[in-house]
Design a protein around this motif. Structure first.
Motif, mmCIF file in Angstrom:
data_model
loop_
_atom_site.group_PDB
_atom_site.id
_atom_site.type_symbol
_atom_site.label_atom_id
_atom_site.label_comp_id
_atom_site.label_asym_id
_atom_site.label_seq_id
_atom_site.Cartn_x
_atom_site.Cartn_y
_atom_site.Cartn_z
ATOM 1 N N VAL A 21 0.855 -1.190 0.000
ATOM 2 C CA VAL A 21 0.000 0.000 0.000
ATOM 3 C C VAL A 21 0.888 1.235 0.000
ATOM 4 N N SER A 22 0.664 2.111 -0.971
ATOM 5 C CA SER A 22 1.349 3.395 -1.030
ATOM 6 C C SER A 22 0.336 4.488 -0.757
ATOM 7 N N GLY A 23 0.771 5.484 -0.011
ATOM 8 C CA GLY A 23 -0.169 6.546 0.298
ATOM 9 C C GLY A 23 0.518 7.720 0.951
ATOM 10 N N GLU A 24 -0.291 8.753 1.199
ATOM 11 C CA GLU A 24 0.189 9.972 1.839
ATOM 12 C C GLU A 24 -0.400 10.043 3.232
ATOM 13 N N VAL A 25 0.458 10.331 4.237
ATOM 14 C CA VAL A 25 0.021 10.375 5.635
ATOM 15 C C VAL A 25 -0.852 11.610 5.849
ATOM 16 N N ILE A 26 -2.076 11.377 6.359
ATOM 17 C CA ILE A 26 -2.988 12.493 6.647
ATOM 18 C C ILE A 26 -3.251 12.633 8.149
ATOM 19 N N ASP A 27 -2.895 11.618 8.932
ATOM 20 C CA ASP A 27 -3.084 11.709 10.385
ATOM 21 C C ASP A 27 -2.160 10.707 11.052
ATOM 22 N N LEU A 28 -1.517 11.155 12.140
ATOM 23 C CA LEU A 28 -0.613 10.300 12.899
ATOM 24 C C LEU A 28 -0.979 10.422 14.371
ATOM 25 N N GLY A 29 -1.711 9.381 14.876
ATOM 26 C CA GLY A 29 -2.162 9.396 16.263
ATOM 27 C C GLY A 29 -1.273 8.555 17.154
ATOM 28 N N LEU A 30 -1.639 8.513 18.435
ATOM 29 C CA LEU A 30 -0.853 7.734 19.395
ATOM 30 C C LEU A 30 -0.960 6.235 19.143
ATOM 31 N N LEU A 31 -2.073 5.792 18.577
ATOM 32 C CA LEU A 31 -2.272 4.361 18.389
ATOM 33 C C LEU A 31 -2.270 3.930 16.929
ATOM 34 N N ARG A 32 -2.656 4.802 16.024
ATOM 35 C CA ARG A 32 -2.673 4.413 14.612
ATOM 36 C C ARG A 32 -2.526 5.642 13.730
ATOM 37 N N MET A 33 -2.188 5.364 12.468
ATOM 38 C CA MET A 33 -2.038 6.432 11.486
ATOM 39 C C MET A 33 -2.964 6.148 10.305
ATOM 40 N N HIS A 34 -3.312 7.202 9.576
ATOM 41 C CA HIS A 34 -4.207 7.099 8.430
ATOM 42 C C HIS A 34 -3.492 7.607 7.178
ATOM 43 N N ALA A 76 -6.040 2.721 7.324
ATOM 44 C CA ALA A 76 -5.566 2.885 8.701
ATOM 45 C C ALA A 76 -4.631 1.740 9.046
ATOM 46 N N PHE A 77 -3.504 2.078 9.669
ATOM 47 C CA PHE A 77 -2.535 1.092 10.127
ATOM 48 C C PHE A 77 -2.231 1.358 11.594
ATOM 49 N N ALA A 78 -2.157 0.285 12.385
ATOM 50 C CA ALA A 78 -1.723 0.424 13.773
ATOM 51 C C ALA A 78 -0.246 0.792 13.801
ATOM 52 N N ASN A 79 0.135 1.596 14.790
ATOM 53 C CA ASN A 79 1.531 2.009 14.890
ATOM 54 C C ASN A 79 2.470 0.850 15.179
ATOM 55 N N SER A 80 1.907 -0.286 15.607
ATOM 56 C CA SER A 80 2.745 -1.460 15.869
ATOM 57 C C SER A 80 3.333 -2.043 14.589
ATOM 58 N N VAL A 81 2.988 -1.480 13.416
ATOM 59 C CA VAL A 81 3.520 -1.987 12.152
ATOM 60 C C VAL A 81 5.039 -1.839 12.099
ATOM 61 N N VAL A 82 5.600 -0.913 12.888
ATOM 62 C CA VAL A 82 7.052 -0.729 12.857
ATOM 63 C C VAL A 82 7.783 -1.923 13.460
ATOM 64 N N PHE A 83 7.067 -2.765 14.274
ATOM 65 C CA PHE A 83 7.704 -3.923 14.891
ATOM 66 C C PHE A 83 7.459 -5.209 14.106
ATOM 67 N N GLN A 84 6.731 -5.114 12.975
ATOM 68 C CA GLN A 84 6.437 -6.302 12.190
ATOM 69 C C GLN A 84 7.581 -6.568 11.215
ATOM 70 N N SER A 85 7.946 -7.843 11.132
ATOM 71 C CA SER A 85 9.087 -8.221 10.283
ATOM 72 C C SER A 85 8.718 -8.302 8.807
ATOM 73 N N SER A 86 7.450 -8.510 8.510
ATOM 74 C CA SER A 86 7.018 -8.629 7.109
ATOM 75 C C SER A 86 6.393 -7.316 6.653
ATOM 76 N N GLY A 87 6.436 -7.092 5.366
ATOM 77 C CA GLY A 87 5.815 -5.891 4.797
ATOM 78 C C GLY A 87 6.790 -4.737 4.712
ATOM 79 N N GLY A 88 7.205 -4.236 5.871
ATOM 80 C CA GLY A 88 8.129 -3.110 5.884
ATOM 81 C C GLY A 88 7.424 -1.784 5.732
ATOM 82 N N LEU A 89 8.112 -0.736 6.129
ATOM 83 C CA LEU A 89 7.591 0.616 6.046
ATOM 84 C C LEU A 89 8.618 1.472 5.309
ATOM 85 N N PHE A 90 8.197 2.057 4.187
ATOM 86 C CA PHE A 90 9.084 2.869 3.350
ATOM 87 C C PHE A 90 8.534 4.288 3.308
ATOM 88 N N ARG A 91 9.455 5.239 3.392
ATOM 89 C CA ARG A 91 9.053 6.629 3.301
ATOM 90 C C ARG A 91 10.179 7.440 2.691
#
Length: 636
Positions: free
Chosen positions: A475-488, A506-521
């Motif tokens: 999923v590629s997208g532009e961040v429109i909200d960054l909360g304490l528990l999740r981002m949109h 919406a993605f939970a902020n715990s995605v940074v600890f997941q080994s699969s998928g990855g987060l690119f910015r």
């Protein structure tokens, strides 16, 4: 009732009681209306005293200090004596009521007096015994006589008839005495009053046969006499030994309630004292009247004849008995006043002690609250200074947001900790409770806590912020909200132009600890990417010349955005401190493949113009490939 009186009058006439009863009438008249209080008044006074006595239970419930227990023991001993004297007064008045019930019928009908009937029965009993003795003597004489036995037999027969008559009269008197006793309303009320007094006494420990605790008893003796009060006092919590605001406030409320209870008990004691003082007027007046009557009888006895001295002596006896019974009421009433004054004095001492404790508790509570307000004010002042420093010295918006967030977390953590340590007295219990609570929360809200921790990783140095373009998994997208528990994210179309698809992800902020998928910015301040194309070159063409033409074609398209791309490249070098970053220039590389020679083309594009650049590069590459194919010799 009139028929009963006529029957008793007839009985008196038969037995010859009229003259005797008439002679004793003056003594009876002197004792009419001898009761100080009515039965209803006696019961009412007992009820008021018992109700007052039960205030000891309320005092016991609010006795938590050693001084409270000492006052409670003193009050209990005094109350026991007051209760015992109240029953003594009630029983003495009940005796007067019983005497009045026995005397009152004589004024209406002398034959209705159980005492007179009892006297006549005793006379008949004496007469019967005399006849029986005479008959026994005659029987002995008959046994020893040898002649004249007929006269003795006749005399014995006459005496037997006389004895039968006496027995008949005695049986009649017994029956009527029982009848009068059963149908005397005043006597029944007096008996019912005595039974009522005994029933109330059985329900009150102070009126039992157990001896009361002496007023000067030691605490050990008092504790043994009243173990329940000792248990209550020893198990109570001492609020003055606690330093927490909660315990101090609770102690203040308890002391205030205790003062109110003492005031209420004092008011009820004063009301009971006034009642006993009012009751004293009647027996005192009666004693004065009895004394005056005694003085009058004494003067009458000086000038009385021998015939009237007996009636005067009987009335003296009656007056003496009445004086004794009335004194048995007046003396306890006087003692009641003294004891109740002592009880109120004890309450006053208790009230003074509690009032002193109340002032100390209020001072301690006020100092603790003032200290709490001062500490909280210092924390909020520090937070405000922190906020102003961040707004003044932190120029970058993202960094400012992070510092302000940390400020809020630190401030409210300190506030909660200060409140907890201020309101809680036992820190060990609080630490145990907090540990168990934290463990339970960590297990129950594991995902939430991981997302909360992930938020701080996301806002780090290379973290994301609102407006960044990121890729999470596919999923590629532009961040429109960054909360304490999740981002949109607003999703961007990966195929063709990178425009929004109209969906929010919406993605939970715990995605940074997941080994699969990855987060690119994108790196902050960088808005370009590298695109690649692979072309198969026709066989037989000049590969070097084609390479130069392809590089020139791509460079011509990218040249328009070259300056901005170079600037962003330098920003990457500055942000990452990396020397491996190459210049943002198009590249063409030739390589062999299974189908011939391929050209790998790499060129930078600005993301907002990526589709336009790709289209122009593709058009230029097609032109170069068409020109190359046109130069090749045609084959038949």
């Amino acid at each position: 009732m009139h028929a009963d009186r006529r029957l008793l009058a007839l009985l008196a006439l038969i037995t010859g009681l009229g003259t005797a009863l008439g002679a004793d009438a003056p003594a009876a008249s002197a004792s009419a209306h001898v009761a100080v209080l009515t039965a209803n008044q006696v019961v009412q006074i007992l009820d008021e005293t018992v109700d007052w006595y039960r205030t000891l239970g309320v005092q016991q419930q609010n006795s938590s200090q050693p001084s409270d227990l000492l006052m409670l023991y003193a009050n209990r001993q005094t109350a026991d004596k007051v209760m015992a004297l109240a029953f003594e007064i009630a029983r003495a008045n009940a005796e007067l009521l019983s005497s009045e019930a026995d005397i009152a019928p004589q004024s209406a009908d002398p034959a209705a007096s159980p005492q007179r009937l009892e006297q006549e029965r005793q006379k008949l009993e004496t007469q019967r015994k005399a006849i029986q003795s005479e008959m026994d003597a005659e029987h002995r004489e008959l046994g020893s006589a040898r002649g004249g036995q007929g006269e003795l037999h006749a005399k014995l027969s006459e005496m037997q008839g006389e004895l039968d008559m006496v027995n008949a009269r005695e049986n009649l008197l017994d029956t009527m005495t029982q009848f009068v006793g059963e149908n005397d309303a005043k006597a029944a009320r007096a008996s019912a009053l005595k039974a009522h007094i005994d029933a109330i006494a059985d329900s009150i420990p102070a009126a039992s046969t157990t001896a009361p605790v002496p007023i000067n008893a030691t605490p050990a003796v008092a504790a043994a006499a009243h173990p329940a009060a000792l248990t209550l006092g020893s198990n109570s919590n001492d609020g003055q030994n606690r330093t927490g605001i909660w315990d101090l406030a609770t102690n203040v409320l308890q002391l205030s309630r205790k003062l109110g209870i003492i005031a209420t008990v004092d008011q009820r004691t004063a009301a009971l004292e006034a009642t006993f003082l009012q009751i004293r007027a009647a027996p005192l007046a009666q004693l004065k009247a009895l004394s005056a009557r005694g003085d009058a009888l004494a003067l009458q006895a000086d000038n009385a004849s021998s015939a009237t001295l007996k009636s005067v002596r009987d009335e003296f006896d009656t007056l003496a008995w009445l004086f004794k019974q009335t004194s048995a009421i007046l003396i306890p009433l006087s003692k009641e006043g003294v004891l109740l004054q002592q009880y109120r004095h004890n309450l006053g001492n208790w009230r003074d002690t509690i009032h002193h404790q109340y002032r100390d508790a209020m001072a301690a509570l006020a100092s603790r609250v003032g200290l709490l307000v001062a500490i909280l004010a210092a924390v909020f002042v520090g937070a405000e200074l922190w906020r102003r420093a961040v707004l003044r010295y932190a120029r970058e918006a993202h960094r400012r947001h992070q510092l302000l967030l940390v400020r809020n977390i630190v401030t409210w953590t300190l506030v909660v900790a200060i409140l907890a340590f201020t309101f809680v007295s036992e820190l060990s219990s609080f630490a145990t409770f907090a540990g168990l609570l934290t463990a339970g929360v960590a297990v129950a809200m594991q995902s939430v806590l991981v997302s909360l921790v992930g938020y701080f990783f996301l806002i780090g140095k290379y973290g994301i912020r609102v407006g960044d373009r990121v890729q999470i998994g596919t999923v590629s997208g532009e961040v429109i909200d960054l909360g304490l528990l999740r981002m949109h994210l607003i999703e961007l179309n990966p195929q063709g132009p990178l425009g929004p698809t109209g969906r929010v992800v919406a993605f939970a902020n715990s995605v940074v600890f997941q080994s699969s998928g990855g987060l690119f910015r994108q790196i902050p301040g960088v808005n370009f990417a590298w695109h690649e194309l692979t072309l198969s070159l026709p066989a037989g063409c000049d590969y070097a010349a084609v390479k130069d033409k392809l590089l020139a074609a791509v460079s011509g398209v990218v040249r328009q955005y070259h300056d901005e791309i170079v600037r962003q490249t330098k920003e990457i070098q500055r942000s990452t401190s990396s020397s491996s970053t190459t210049d943002a220039m198009p590249q063409v590389q030739l390589r062999f493949a299974a189908v011939g020679v391929e050209a790998l083309i790499r060129y930078p594009v600005q993301l907002k113009h990526a589709a336009e650049i790709d289209e122009r590069v593709s058009q230029q590459l097609l032109n170069v490939m068409a020109a190359c194919a046109a130069k090749l010799p045609r084959t038949t």
